[in-house]
Design a protein around this motif. Structure first.
Motif, PDB file in Angstrom:
ATOM      1  N   ASP A  99       1.978  -4.683   3.222  1.00 33.20           N
ATOM      2  CA  ASP A  99       3.320  -5.246   3.038  1.00 33.20           C
ATOM      3  C   ASP A  99       4.243  -4.875   4.196  1.00 33.20           C
ATOM      4  O   ASP A  99       5.014  -5.715   4.662  1.00 33.20           O
ATOM      5  CB  ASP A  99       3.914  -4.752   1.716  1.00 33.20           C
TER       6      ASP A  99
ATOM      7  N   GLN B 189       8.249 -11.462  -0.799  1.00 32.91           N
ATOM      8  CA  GLN B 189       8.205 -10.766  -2.081  1.00 32.91           C
ATOM      9  C   GLN B 189       8.306  -9.261  -1.887  1.00 32.91           C
ATOM     10  O   GLN B 189       9.019  -8.571  -2.623  1.00 32.91           O
ATOM     11  CB  GLN B 189       6.905 -11.125  -2.813  1.00 32.91           C
ATOM     12  N   ALA B 190       7.567  -8.733  -0.911  1.00 35.44           N
ATOM     13  CA  ALA B 190       7.625  -7.302  -0.645  1.00 35.44           C
ATOM     14  C   ALA B 190       9.010  -6.895  -0.163  1.00 35.44           C
ATOM     15  O   ALA B 190       9.533  -5.835  -0.536  1.00 35.44           O
ATOM     16  CB  ALA B 190       6.560  -6.919   0.389  1.00 35.44           C
TER      17      ALA B 190
ATOM     18  N   THR C 299       2.397  -3.865  -5.412  1.00 36.36           N
ATOM     19  CA  THR C 299       2.070  -5.150  -4.800  1.00 36.36           C
ATOM     20  C   THR C 299       0.557  -5.324  -4.819  1.00 36.36           C
ATOM     21  O   THR C 299      -0.196  -4.400  -5.138  1.00 36.36           O
ATOM     22  CB  THR C 299       2.570  -5.221  -3.349  1.00 36.36           C
TER      23      THR C 299
ATOM     24  N   THR D 259       0.430 -10.578  -2.239  1.00 33.17           N
ATOM     25  CA  THR D 259       1.876 -10.445  -2.079  1.00 33.17           C
ATOM     26  C   THR D 259       2.314 -10.909  -0.696  1.00 33.17           C
ATOM     27  O   THR D 259       1.749 -10.508   0.318  1.00 33.17           O
ATOM     28  CB  THR D 259       2.310  -8.992  -2.286  1.00 33.17           C
TER      29      THR D 259
END
Length: 256
Positions: A164, A153-154, A145, A149
């Motif tokens: 994240d 998405q993570a 990442t 990010t």
């Protein structure tokens, strides 16, 4: 109570010279109840003057500009601090920390994940159970990442780094009715900077680290807070020139 010494060194290298480099740093830890900065120094290379301000979240902000051509920017912070969480005072939390932000907007999959958890009704227990759930779901994997990010998405990847983990936790915590914010700083030890969260519990901002699966204590030195990473990055800047850049980071925090 702990007394910590800290060292933070960041080197930005450019493969071609750049110029008119305007930067904003948040690399000086603030003093507040529970964290007293005893001494601190900031060294910039190339040497350049900077202005010291506070942003809208109360973080210390260092603003400067390097006009001549240069192939690197380095900032080094040294200092010592006294931390005592028993000195924290009750305060009101801004309502913005109860709602999604740019990096923490939850996806449908995250909402379904949250709905499948059997979370306690007591807020402190809920905050802890949620941290444990994030720790079980996410895998710590550097390099998959980036700083841009988002939590969704993570979460979809199921992997990431401390930023994240913090974003995923904040997205779920706010959906679960908790008021929470993003924190960055330096933990005791050596390596790189770190990100964790704070949950507003019984009138106090209480630190919780979903990456390491623990409540934070006086071994965590706080630098910046915000709704998410976008509100309090250690550095941000723009310059003139076409170049690739590389960043090298090292930090060390020791207890005296």
């Amino acid at each position: 109570m702990r007394r910590l010494t800290f060292f933070y060194d960041v080197l930005l290298e450019f493969d071609r010279p750049v110029h008119d480099h305007a930067f904003a740093l948040r690399c000086l830890p603030p003093t507040f109840p529970g964290q007293q900065i005893l001494d601190v120094s900031l060294t910039l290379d190339p040497q350049t003057p900077y202005a010291l301000q506070r942003d809208g979240f109360g973080n210390l902000l260092q603003i400067g500009r390097v006009e001549p051509p240069h192939d690197h920017l380095r900032y080094t912070v040294r200092g010592s601090a006294r931390l005592d969480l028993s000195l924290l005072r009750s305060e009101r939390a801004h309502p913005m920390y109860a709602f999604p932000s740019a990096y923490t907007w939850p996806s449908q999959a995250m909402k379904e994940f949250l709905a499948g958890l059997d979370l306690p009704s007591r807020q402190r227990d809920r905050a802890w159970a949620l941290s444990q759930a994030v720790g079980r779901y996410m895998e710590y994997v550097p390099g998959v990442t980036g700083v841009d990010t988002r939590a969704a998405q993570a979460f979809a990847a199921g992997r990431g780094v401390c930023q994240d983990f913090a974003h995923v936790y904040l997205a779920l915590a706010r959906q679960a009715g908790l008021t929470a914010r993003y924190v960055n700083g330096l933990p005791e030890g050596e390596g790189s900077s770190h990100a964790w969260c704070q949950v507003w519990l019984d009138g106090l901002w209480t630190g919780i680290d979903p990456t390491r699966g623990r409540w934070t204590d006086e071994s965590y030195l706080q630098f910046g807070v915000g709704r998410d990473f976008g509100d309090c990055p250690f550095e941000r800047g723009v310059f003139l020139g076409q170049t690739d850049q590389r960043q090298t980071v090292f930090m060390r925090v020791e207890q005296q």
